[in-house]
Design a protein around this motif. Sequence first.
Motif, short mmCIF file in Angstrom:
data_model
loop_
_atom_site.label_atom_id
_atom_site.label_comp_id
_atom_site.label_asym_id
_atom_site.label_seq_id
_atom_site.Cartn_x
_atom_site.Cartn_y
_atom_site.Cartn_z
N UNK A 16 30.50 -40.08 38.21
CA UNK A 16 31.70 -40.36 39.00
C UNK A 16 32.42 -39.09 39.46
N UNK A 17 32.73 -38.17 38.57
CA UNK A 17 33.43 -36.94 38.91
C UNK A 17 32.41 -35.85 39.26
N UNK A 18 32.35 -35.47 40.53
CA UNK A 18 31.33 -34.49 40.96
C UNK A 18 31.93 -33.14 41.37
N UNK A 19 33.23 -32.97 41.19
CA UNK A 19 33.87 -31.73 41.65
C UNK A 19 33.30 -30.50 40.96
N UNK A 20 32.96 -30.62 39.67
CA UNK A 20 32.38 -29.49 38.94
C UNK A 20 31.03 -29.09 39.50
N UNK A 21 30.19 -30.07 39.80
CA UNK A 21 28.87 -29.80 40.37
C UNK A 21 29.00 -29.20 41.76
N UNK A 22 29.96 -29.72 42.54
CA UNK A 22 30.17 -29.18 43.88
C UNK A 22 30.65 -27.73 43.81
N UNK A 23 31.49 -27.42 42.83
CA UNK A 23 31.98 -26.05 42.65
C UNK A 23 30.81 -25.10 42.41
N UNK A 24 29.87 -25.51 41.57
CA UNK A 24 28.70 -24.68 41.27
C UNK A 24 27.85 -24.49 42.54
N UNK A 25 27.61 -25.59 43.27
CA UNK A 25 26.82 -25.51 44.50
C UNK A 25 27.48 -24.58 45.51
#
Length: 273
Positions: free
Chosen positions: A181-190
């Motif tokens: 559900x929460x993807x902000x952390x993954x997007x930050x890494x990308x």
Amino acid sequence: MIEESGSRWAAAGRKAAAVGRIAFRHQLAYKTDFAMRGFFLLFILFVFIQLWSAAYGGDYELAISGFTLKQIVWYLVFTEALTMAAPPLCSRIEEEVKNGDVAIRLIRPQSYVGYHFSVFASEALTRFAVHLLVGSAIAWPFVGPPAFGLGWLGLLALSVGALTVTFLLLMLVGLCAFWVEETSGLYFVLQKLQFTIGGMLLPIDLMPEWLQRICAWLPFQAALYYPAKMAVHFDAALLGRQLAIQIGWIVLLALAVSRMYRRGVTKLHVNGG
């Protein structure tokens, strides 16, 4: 059979075009958003121009790893325009999963991934054109016009593939919302990978040789470095190779998105959204 297949493709094309037109009109309604992003781009480029001018000592003839000051500034204009062209796809998918709108998307006549690609393509191409104009407004007075010959051809040829690769990378991260559900952390890494080893902040040519070898096996350079480098250093022979690499990454990433989407939809059905 051929006619039936052609009819399906034509229908899919009409649906994609209709969604793209709606997304384009939607973009034009938010003029303040365009103005704010344009101002931010001007500020970022102004800072980078000052930094690189200091690094080159104001010498327009000096070349560092094959880049003159003029080329490095226009390279940054192109990478920034491509980076800021991408709409917030990950957060959109995340919100659709959280509030249940994903169920409505799944029953529409256009596929879920196809719908988001149509919206992404329309918005990204519009933003890219606007950001190129804004970036040119500050780069031109400082270092002169982008007189790179056929570089514009290289930029246009590779930018379509670059934005497609970006979409697929963002789609992979966004589809993780089916599980976390929460993807902000993954997007930050990308995003940080794109900024660094993708060649946004610094051309890959200026990186250590061992890091360049690692970058060559990753898709990030196909999303930013290829079109920007080709724009300032046009090479017809290299253009064909880079297009082939982009196509290869698009195929691989599309297969990964397709597999991840099928598994995510199954999980969604099991959990009821």
